[in-house]
Design a protein around this motif. Structure first.
Motif, PDB file in Angstrom:
ATOM      1  N   UNK A 269       0.837  -1.203   0.000  1.00  0.00           N
ATOM      2  CA  UNK A 269       0.000   0.000   0.000  1.00  0.00           C
ATOM      3  C   UNK A 269       0.874   1.256   0.000  1.00  0.00           C
ATOM      4  N   UNK A 270       1.938   1.236   0.798  1.00  0.00           N
ATOM      5  CA  UNK A 270       2.842   2.392   0.864  1.00  0.00           C
ATOM      6  C   UNK A 270       3.523   2.622  -0.472  1.00  0.00           C
ATOM      7  N   UNK A 271       3.904   1.538  -1.150  1.00  0.00           N
ATOM      8  CA  UNK A 271       4.533   1.677  -2.468  1.00  0.00           C
ATOM      9  C   UNK A 271       3.643   2.457  -3.423  1.00  0.00           C
ATOM     10  N   UNK A 272       2.354   2.159  -3.398  1.00  0.00           N
ATOM     11  CA  UNK A 272       1.404   2.883  -4.258  1.00  0.00           C
ATOM     12  C   UNK A 272       1.240   4.325  -3.794  1.00  0.00           C
ATOM     13  N   UNK A 273       1.235   4.529  -2.473  1.00  0.00           N
ATOM     14  CA  UNK A 273       1.008   5.871  -1.934  1.00  0.00           C
ATOM     15  C   UNK A 273       2.137   6.836  -2.250  1.00  0.00           C
ATOM     16  N   UNK A 274       3.369   6.322  -2.434  1.00  0.00           N
ATOM     17  CA  UNK A 274       4.497   7.214  -2.700  1.00  0.00           C
ATOM     18  C   UNK A 274       4.876   7.244  -4.182  1.00  0.00           C
TER      19      UNK A 274
ATOM     20  N   UNK B 257      12.317   6.597  -3.316  1.00  0.00           N
ATOM     21  CA  UNK B 257      13.715   6.162  -3.192  1.00  0.00           C
ATOM     22  C   UNK B 257      14.010   5.677  -1.777  1.00  0.00           C
ATOM     23  N   UNK B 258      13.415   6.319  -0.787  1.00  0.00           N
ATOM     24  CA  UNK B 258      13.689   5.971   0.614  1.00  0.00           C
ATOM     25  C   UNK B 258      12.985   4.686   1.048  1.00  0.00           C
ATOM     26  N   UNK B 259      11.795   4.452   0.526  1.00  0.00           N
ATOM     27  CA  UNK B 259      10.994   3.282   0.926  1.00  0.00           C
ATOM     28  C   UNK B 259      11.369   2.102   0.045  1.00  0.00           C
ATOM     29  N   UNK B 260      12.382   1.387   0.436  1.00  0.00           N
ATOM     30  CA  UNK B 260      12.888   0.309  -0.401  1.00  0.00           C
ATOM     31  C   UNK B 260      12.725  -1.045   0.271  1.00  0.00           C
ATOM     32  N   UNK B 261      12.912  -2.040  -0.533  1.00  0.00           N
ATOM     33  CA  UNK B 261      12.896  -3.423  -0.085  1.00  0.00           C
ATOM     34  C   UNK B 261      14.250  -4.007  -0.431  1.00  0.00           C
ATOM     35  N   UNK B 262      14.867  -4.671   0.520  1.00  0.00           N
ATOM     36  CA  UNK B 262      16.147  -5.302   0.210  1.00  0.00           C
ATOM     37  C   UNK B 262      16.147  -6.718   0.763  1.00  0.00           C
ATOM     38  N   UNK B 263      16.970  -7.541   0.162  1.00  0.00           N
ATOM     39  CA  UNK B 263      17.044  -8.935   0.559  1.00  0.00           C
ATOM     40  C   UNK B 263      18.464  -9.418   0.331  1.00  0.00           C
ATOM     41  N   UNK B 264      18.886 -10.343   1.159  1.00  0.00           N
ATOM     42  CA  UNK B 264      20.212 -10.903   1.027  1.00  0.00           C
ATOM     43  C   UNK B 264      20.165 -12.343   1.501  1.00  0.00           C
ATOM     44  N   UNK B 265      21.080 -13.142   1.023  1.00  0.00           N
ATOM     45  CA  UNK B 265      21.217 -14.514   1.497  1.00  0.00           C
ATOM     46  C   UNK B 265      22.694 -14.851   1.566  1.00  0.00           C
TER      47      UNK B 265
ATOM     48  N   UNK C 105       7.853  11.163  22.214  1.00  0.00           N
ATOM     49  CA  UNK C 105       8.149  12.596  22.311  1.00  0.00           C
ATOM     50  C   UNK C 105       8.096  13.240  20.923  1.00  0.00           C
ATOM     51  N   UNK C 106       6.927  13.785  20.546  1.00  0.00           N
ATOM     52  CA  UNK C 106       6.790  14.402  19.225  1.00  0.00           C
ATOM     53  C   UNK C 106       7.764  15.551  18.968  1.00  0.00           C
ATOM     54  N   UNK C 107       8.281  16.185  20.015  1.00  0.00           N
ATOM     55  CA  UNK C 107       9.216  17.300  19.808  1.00  0.00           C
ATOM     56  C   UNK C 107      10.536  16.815  19.205  1.00  0.00           C
ATOM     57  N   UNK C 108      10.815  15.518  19.256  1.00  0.00           N
ATOM     58  CA  UNK C 108      12.049  14.966  18.697  1.00  0.00           C
ATOM     59  C   UNK C 108      11.904  14.606  17.215  1.00  0.00           C
ATOM     60  N   UNK C 109      10.708  14.768  16.670  1.00  0.00           N
ATOM     61  CA  UNK C 109      10.477  14.432  15.267  1.00  0.00           C
ATOM     62  C   UNK C 109      10.902  15.591  14.374  1.00  0.00           C
ATOM     63  N   UNK C 110      11.833  15.356  13.446  1.00  0.00           N
ATOM     64  CA  UNK C 110      12.264  16.439  12.554  1.00  0.00           C
ATOM     65  C   UNK C 110      11.121  16.880  11.627  1.00  0.00           C
ATOM     66  N   UNK C 111      11.246  18.097  11.171  1.00  0.00           N
ATOM     67  CA  UNK C 111      10.265  18.613  10.214  1.00  0.00           C
ATOM     68  C   UNK C 111      10.253  17.713   8.978  1.00  0.00           C
ATOM     69  N   UNK C 112       9.068  17.383   8.505  1.00  0.00           N
ATOM     70  CA  UNK C 112       8.915  16.538   7.322  1.00  0.00           C
ATOM     71  C   UNK C 112       8.916  15.045   7.626  1.00  0.00           C
ATOM     72  N   UNK C 113       9.089  14.691   8.906  1.00  0.00           N
ATOM     73  CA  UNK C 113       9.104  13.267   9.265  1.00  0.00           C
ATOM     74  C   UNK C 113       7.704  12.677   9.129  1.00  0.00           C
ATOM     75  N   UNK C 114       7.652  11.463   8.653  1.00  0.00           N
ATOM     76  CA  UNK C 114       6.400  10.712   8.572  1.00  0.00           C
ATOM     77  C   UNK C 114       6.579   9.422   9.339  1.00  0.00           C
ATOM     78  N   UNK C 115       5.471   8.872   9.805  1.00  0.00           N
ATOM     79  CA  UNK C 115       5.524   7.585  10.483  1.00  0.00           C
ATOM     80  C   UNK C 115       5.978   6.540   9.470  1.00  0.00           C
ATOM     81  N   UNK C 116       7.060   5.851   9.769  1.00  0.00           N
ATOM     82  CA  UNK C 116       7.619   4.842   8.870  1.00  0.00           C
ATOM     83  C   UNK C 116       7.750   3.528   9.624  1.00  0.00           C
TER      84      UNK C 116
END
Length: 195
Positions: free
Chosen positions: A117-122, A130-138, A166-177
């Motif tokens: 859902x997030x992939x579609x939303x962004x 670019x920030x919301x990625x999926x990675x895998x390794x073996x 503490x919401x005061x520690x959230x930088x400007x532009x931060x979203x729940x991730x």
């Protein structure tokens, strides 16, 4: 509220949270702090009576507790502790293992659905795409090495946990991730590979 992750060892506890609405209630209380049944109902599209019933069930198993109130009829609830784990003890019995596996499957399905859902939303937000990625390794690891790597991943994912409370520690532009990671031995033959 305890900040030490809770270790679930009772199958009744595991079954108590293996319910989509209860998972949503726990998430809302974790992300937004104390909320009443009415406030939860508004956020989750449920009735206050239904949320209240599920809150009482969660309280029976000590997942939530009543928060301090300014008085009146407002009864906010909060998490009893942040974080939990299960099926990590050497002496875990079969019933608890099965309940833990069922709960793990529910969480994984929830996380995968949210990632898709997030992939579609962004899609129209390049910086978030670019920030919301999926990675895998073996690779080949011992049990000790896998435990070390998963502990390192967990430490990285918990780096900004203080921003939940503490919401005061959230930088400007931060979203729940949401950050999800796991490490597990796999059967190479299941992917058609040979040893």
């Amino acid at each position: 509220m305890s900040t030490e992750p809770r270790r679930l060892k009772d199958p009744r506890e595991l079954r108590a949270i293996a319910h989509p609405l209860r998972m949503s209630i726990l998430e809302q209380l974790t992300m937004h702090g104390p909320l009443t049944a009415t406030e939860l109902a508004e956020r989750l599209g449920e009735s206050p009576a239904n949320c209240s019933w599920h809150l009482r069930k969660l309280a029976e198993h000590h997942f939530v507790e009543e928060a301090e109130s300014a008085g009146g009829r407002r009864r906010p609830w909060q998490m009893s502790s942040i974080g939990m784990g299960w099926n990590q003890e050497d002496d875990t019995d079969t019933e608890t293992l099965m309940a833990g596996h069922a709960l793990t499957r529910m969480w994984l399905e929830r996380w995968v659905d949210r990632f898709l859902t997030a992939e579609q939303a962004v899609a129209d937000k390049p910086e978030w795409r670019r920030a919301a990625t999926l990675s895998q390794s073996a690779t080949w690891l011992t049990a000790d090495e896998l435990a070390e790597m998963t502990a390192e991943m967990s430490a990285v994912m918990m780096r900004h946990l203080d921003r939940l409370e503490d919401p005061s520690k959230r930088p400007e532009g931060a979203q729940l991730c949401e950050l999800v990671g796991w490490g597990a031995p796999v059967d190479p033959t299941s992917a058609g590979e040979s040893r």
